[in-house]
Design an enzyme around this catalytic site. Sequence first.
Site, mmCIF file in Angstrom:
data_model
loop_
_atom_site.group_PDB
_atom_site.id
_atom_site.type_symbol
_atom_site.label_atom_id
_atom_site.label_comp_id
_atom_site.label_asym_id
_atom_site.label_seq_id
_atom_site.Cartn_x
_atom_site.Cartn_y
_atom_site.Cartn_z
ATOM 1 N N ASP A 1 0.867 -1.172 0.000
ATOM 2 C CA ASP A 1 0.000 0.000 0.000
ATOM 3 C C ASP A 1 0.911 1.232 0.000
ATOM 4 O O ASP A 1 2.099 1.126 0.319
ATOM 5 C CB ASP A 1 -0.883 -0.057 1.248
ATOM 6 C CG ASP A 1 -1.776 1.148 1.384
ATOM 7 O OD1 ASP A 1 -2.277 1.648 0.358
ATOM 8 O OD2 ASP A 1 -1.964 1.605 2.530
ATOM 9 N N ASP B 1 -0.057 5.121 1.035
ATOM 10 C CA ASP B 1 -0.225 6.057 2.157
ATOM 11 C C ASP B 1 -0.362 5.279 3.475
ATOM 12 O O ASP B 1 -1.205 4.407 3.608
ATOM 13 C CB ASP B 1 -1.458 6.935 1.925
ATOM 14 C CG ASP B 1 -1.368 7.705 0.605
ATOM 15 O OD1 ASP B 1 -0.246 8.030 0.188
ATOM 16 O OD2 ASP B 1 -2.428 7.961 -0.003
ATOM 17 N N ASP C 1 0.266 9.156 6.204
ATOM 18 C CA ASP C 1 -1.070 9.353 5.641
ATOM 19 C C ASP C 1 -1.677 10.639 6.196
ATOM 20 O O ASP C 1 -1.154 11.222 7.154
ATOM 21 C CB ASP C 1 -1.943 8.148 5.996
ATOM 22 C CG ASP C 1 -3.099 7.975 5.020
ATOM 23 O OD1 ASP C 1 -3.279 8.830 4.118
ATOM 24 O OD2 ASP C 1 -3.828 6.974 5.150
ATOM 25 N N PRO D 1 -5.798 12.467 6.806
ATOM 26 C CA PRO D 1 -7.244 12.373 6.586
ATOM 27 C C PRO D 1 -7.718 13.281 5.459
ATOM 28 O O PRO D 1 -8.839 13.130 4.970
ATOM 29 C CB PRO D 1 -7.838 12.801 7.939
ATOM 30 C CG PRO D 1 -6.757 13.569 8.617
ATOM 31 C CD PRO D 1 -5.456 13.022 8.112
ATOM 32 N N ARG E 1 -11.310 -0.789 -6.377
ATOM 33 C CA ARG E 1 -11.121 -0.158 -5.054
ATOM 34 C C ARG E 1 -11.004 -1.233 -3.980
ATOM 35 O O ARG E 1 -11.879 -2.082 -3.816
ATOM 36 C CB ARG E 1 -12.313 0.762 -4.749
ATOM 37 C CG ARG E 1 -12.167 1.502 -3.426
ATOM 38 C CD ARG E 1 -13.330 2.474 -3.195
ATOM 39 N NE ARG E 1 -13.362 2.928 -1.818
ATOM 40 C CZ ARG E 1 -12.592 3.902 -1.321
ATOM 41 N NH1 ARG E 1 -11.751 4.544 -2.104
ATOM 42 N NH2 ARG E 1 -12.670 4.231 -0.056
ATOM 43 N N ASP F 1 -1.779 -1.116 5.855
ATOM 44 C CA ASP F 1 -2.031 -0.626 7.220
ATOM 45 C C ASP F 1 -3.514 -0.580 7.553
ATOM 46 O O ASP F 1 -3.864 -0.163 8.652
ATOM 47 C CB ASP F 1 -1.402 0.760 7.402
ATOM 48 C CG ASP F 1 -2.066 1.827 6.556
ATOM 49 O OD1 ASP F 1 -2.517 1.508 5.422
ATOM 50 O OD2 ASP F 1 -2.161 2.977 7.017
HETATM 51 ZN ZN LIG Z 1 -11.709 1.565 -8.749
#
Ligand SMILES: [Zn+2]
Length: 193
Positions: A19, A21, A27, A29, A112, A138
């Site tokens: 991954d 971020d 990372d 928000p 996603r 994470d």
């Molecule tokens: Zn997508």
Amino acid sequence: MIAWIHRVEPTGSRFVFLDRDGVLNRDSPHYIKSWDEFHFYPDALEALRFLSRRRVDVVLVSNQSALNRGIMTYDAFFHLHQNIAAQIRRSGAHLAAAFFCPHRPDEGCSCRKPAPGMLRAAARLYPMDLSKTCFVGDKESDLEAARNAGCRPVLLHRNGTGSPEVLSRAEAARVPVYTTLLDAVQDLFPDPD
Ligand SMILES: [Zn+2]
């Protein structure tokens, strides 16, 4: 799905999904929308160099819904990724590829995370055995994406930043947990290819 292929020919026979971020960089928000907002963790570039020495090819897998939320332009996003890849190269490491999902959750895409679309796309591109490939993330959605693709989930729980709920669920499910990316890759890839 956005696929950024840096290297078509693998350097060895092993791969790892990371991954972005929260794993390579701090990372936020408010999303990471520009190079100014991107800060590598101190151990991350060293971890990438270690993987290069071990001839483990790195594939980034990242949700970037700020794109289709209209919070970040595609131009800014491409500029950001060019800078990230260049910094990694200058540090003596490299990325094989990076896959990004630009979609909002309500778009119902298949890329996603926790959907496995990006991991499966990587497995079509490279000679990769998903069942032997770790995905270091994470968030719960990373662990779920790994399971949905038949990969091995690994949790990075950095001190002070990780979610205690994610940690306890991961421990209950016997998912390996590390507090730095460098610790994770040194333990996952102890031997040369
Ligand atoms: Zn997508």
